[in-house]
Design a protein around this motif. Structure first.
Motif, PDB file in Angstrom:
ATOM      1  N   SER A 131       0.848  -1.194   0.000  1.00 31.67           N
ATOM      2  CA  SER A 131       0.000   0.000   0.000  1.00 31.67           C
ATOM      3  C   SER A 131       0.884   1.245   0.000  1.00 31.67           C
ATOM      4  O   SER A 131       1.998   1.225   0.515  1.00 31.67           O
ATOM      5  CB  SER A 131      -0.908   0.001   1.233  1.00 31.67           C
ATOM      6  OG  SER A 131      -1.748  -1.139   1.241  1.00 31.67           O
ATOM      7  N   TRP A 132       0.377   2.343  -0.573  1.00 31.71           N
ATOM      8  CA  TRP A 132       1.205   3.543  -0.634  1.00 31.71           C
ATOM      9  C   TRP A 132       0.351   4.804  -0.725  1.00 31.71           C
ATOM     10  O   TRP A 132      -0.845   4.764  -0.996  1.00 31.71           O
ATOM     11  CB  TRP A 132       2.194   3.482  -1.796  1.00 31.71           C
ATOM     12  CG  TRP A 132       1.632   3.178  -3.155  1.00 31.71           C
ATOM     13  CD1 TRP A 132       1.377   1.937  -3.678  1.00 31.71           C
ATOM     14  CD2 TRP A 132       1.253   4.113  -4.170  1.00 31.71           C
ATOM     15  NE1 TRP A 132       0.874   2.047  -4.955  1.00 31.71           N
ATOM     16  CE2 TRP A 132       0.789   3.370  -5.293  1.00 31.71           C
ATOM     17  CE3 TRP A 132       1.275   5.505  -4.253  1.00 31.71           C
ATOM     18  CZ2 TRP A 132       0.342   3.979  -6.466  1.00 31.71           C
ATOM     19  CZ3 TRP A 132       0.834   6.115  -5.428  1.00 31.71           C
ATOM     20  CH2 TRP A 132       0.378   5.350  -6.516  1.00 31.71           C
ATOM     21  N   LEU A 133       1.029   5.919  -0.470  1.00 33.69           N
ATOM     22  CA  LEU A 133       0.435   7.253  -0.548  1.00 33.69           C
ATOM     23  C   LEU A 133       1.179   8.037  -1.617  1.00 33.69           C
ATOM     24  O   LEU A 133       2.409   7.963  -1.699  1.00 33.69           O
ATOM     25  CB  LEU A 133       0.562   7.959   0.806  1.00 33.69           C
ATOM     26  CG  LEU A 133       0.245   9.459   0.867  1.00 33.69           C
ATOM     27  CD1 LEU A 133      -1.238   9.707   0.635  1.00 33.69           C
ATOM     28  CD2 LEU A 133       0.678  10.036   2.215  1.00 33.69           C
ATOM     29  N   GLY A 134       0.439   8.768  -2.440  1.00 33.88           N
ATOM     30  CA  GLY A 134       1.090   9.527  -3.498  1.00 33.88           C
ATOM     31  C   GLY A 134       0.563  10.950  -3.593  1.00 33.88           C
ATOM     32  O   GLY A 134      -0.583  11.233  -3.232  1.00 33.88           O
ATOM     33  N   PHE A 135       1.431  11.849  -4.058  1.00 37.79           N
ATOM     34  CA  PHE A 135       1.055  13.228  -4.363  1.00 37.79           C
ATOM     35  C   PHE A 135       1.484  13.519  -5.797  1.00 37.79           C
ATOM     36  O   PHE A 135       2.603  13.186  -6.190  1.00 37.79           O
ATOM     37  CB  PHE A 135       1.747  14.224  -3.424  1.00 37.79           C
ATOM     38  CG  PHE A 135       1.300  14.147  -1.994  1.00 37.79           C
ATOM     39  CD1 PHE A 135       0.234  14.907  -1.539  1.00 37.79           C
ATOM     40  CD2 PHE A 135       1.954  13.314  -1.097  1.00 37.79           C
ATOM     41  CE1 PHE A 135      -0.169  14.838  -0.211  1.00 37.79           C
ATOM     42  CE2 PHE A 135       1.557  13.238   0.224  1.00 37.79           C
ATOM     43  CZ  PHE A 135       0.489  14.003   0.670  1.00 37.79           C
ATOM     44  N   GLU A 136       0.597  14.128  -6.564  1.00 33.50           N
ATOM     45  CA  GLU A 136       0.929  14.537  -7.921  1.00 33.50           C
ATOM     46  C   GLU A 136       0.690  16.036  -8.057  1.00 33.50           C
ATOM     47  O   GLU A 136      -0.409  16.524  -7.789  1.00 33.50           O
ATOM     48  CB  GLU A 136       0.085  13.772  -8.942  1.00 33.50           C
ATOM     49  CG  GLU A 136       0.357  12.272  -8.952  1.00 33.50           C
ATOM     50  CD  GLU A 136      -0.411  11.545 -10.036  1.00 33.50           C
ATOM     51  OE1 GLU A 136      -0.981  12.231 -10.920  1.00 33.50           O
ATOM     52  OE2 GLU A 136      -0.452  10.302  -9.999  1.00 33.50           O
ATOM     53  N   LEU A 137       1.734  16.767  -8.447  1.00 36.96           N
ATOM     54  CA  LEU A 137       1.655  18.210  -8.645  1.00 36.96           C
ATOM     55  C   LEU A 137       1.631  18.483 -10.140  1.00 36.96           C
ATOM     56  O   LEU A 137       2.436  17.936 -10.894  1.00 36.96           O
ATOM     57  CB  LEU A 137       2.863  18.903  -8.013  1.00 36.96           C
ATOM     58  CG  LEU A 137       3.170  18.545  -6.553  1.00 36.96           C
ATOM     59  CD1 LEU A 137       4.448  19.229  -6.102  1.00 36.96           C
ATOM     60  CD2 LEU A 137       2.010  18.919  -5.650  1.00 36.96           C
ATOM     61  N   GLY A 169       5.168  11.992  -6.553  1.00 34.10           N
ATOM     62  CA  GLY A 169       5.939  11.236  -5.577  1.00 34.10           C
ATOM     63  C   GLY A 169       5.100  10.104  -5.025  1.00 34.10           C
ATOM     64  O   GLY A 169       3.908  10.280  -4.743  1.00 34.10           O
ATOM     65  N   ARG A 170       5.707   8.933  -4.908  1.00 36.00           N
ATOM     66  CA  ARG A 170       5.042   7.761  -4.347  1.00 36.00           C
ATOM     67  C   ARG A 170       5.790   7.369  -3.079  1.00 36.00           C
ATOM     68  O   ARG A 170       7.015   7.200  -3.100  1.00 36.00           O
ATOM     69  CB  ARG A 170       5.047   6.615  -5.360  1.00 36.00           C
ATOM     70  CG  ARG A 170       4.605   5.290  -4.782  1.00 36.00           C
ATOM     71  CD  ARG A 170       4.513   4.230  -5.856  1.00 36.00           C
ATOM     72  NE  ARG A 170       4.383   2.901  -5.283  1.00 36.00           N
ATOM     73  CZ  ARG A 170       4.030   1.821  -5.967  1.00 36.00           C
ATOM     74  NH1 ARG A 170       3.778   1.922  -7.263  1.00 36.00           N
ATOM     75  NH2 ARG A 170       3.935   0.645  -5.372  1.00 36.00           N
TER      76      ARG A 170
END
Length: 200
Positions: free
Chosen positions: A62-68, A77-78
């Motif tokens: 499982s992971w958290l990501g941000f996309e700008l 970023g993952r």
């Protein structure tokens, strides 16, 4: 104008059309700007993922990501997650439903992922970004044999001062893709075992 564009979560590659994002969350994140993002501390970011009993979260995957993103730039970023705690919980079934026995996983960014988050903030300081997409990707390790869907609740903490807010409220995810992937993996394993058997 920097704004939260999308709140998204995915289970493997399949997602049902029933996604519930509370209006209070949309209102909260509508005022979130690039200065707020750059003020975040990687060690404060946490995720709570709740699934009904009988389902088990695959924390390692499982992971958290941000996309700008902006008109001319895109950066993402993952970030891998690690367990802080696991506890039994109960989901309120509401006025007409029954309460649901569940398991809540409280997760944080792995230490190895935190420098990458700092790099993402540095990118934002140097490049204009109009939107940010937050993506929480819960992977399921085990599920009841007859299950076709799993309901998921996700809460996110961006700062210890603000605490948790609800990102996803009881959305249903299809398990069909996961089941196909596992069936294919089993077939490949059986085929390899057959090939490795000594011939008479």
């Amino acid at each position: 104008m920097f704004r939260i564009l999308t709140l998204a979560f995915f289970l493997c590659t399949a997602i049902s059309a029933c996604t519930s994002v509370p209006l209070s969350t949309m209102a909260k994140l509508s005022t979130f700007d690039w200065q707020d993002f750059n003020a975040l501390q990687a060690g404060d970011i946490q995720v709570k993922i709740t699934v009904p009993q009988g389902f088990e979260l695959n924390i390692e995957r499982s992971w958290l990501g941000f996309e700008l993103s902006s008109e001319h730039n895109h950066h993402s970023g993952r970030f891998d997650l690690q367990r802080l705690s696991t506890q039994a919980s109960v989901i309120d079934g509401g006025l007409f439903g029954s309460d649901i026995a569940a398991t809540t996983y409280r997760l944080q960014l792995q230490p190895e992922s935190r420098p990458a988050f700092t790099e993402l903030q540095a990118y934002l300081r140097q490049h204009k970004a109009d939107n940010v997409m937050i993506r929480v990707v819960p992977k399921i390790k085990r599920y009841p044999a007859n299950a076709e869907f799993v309901s998921v609740w996700i809460d996110l903490q961006l700062s210890s001062q603000e605490g948790f807010f609800t990102l996803v409220d009881g959305s249903q995810l299809s398990l069909s893709t996961l089941k196909v992937q596992r069936a294919n993996a089993t077939d490949r394993a059986n085929e390899k075992t057959t090939q490795d058997l000594p011939s008479n």
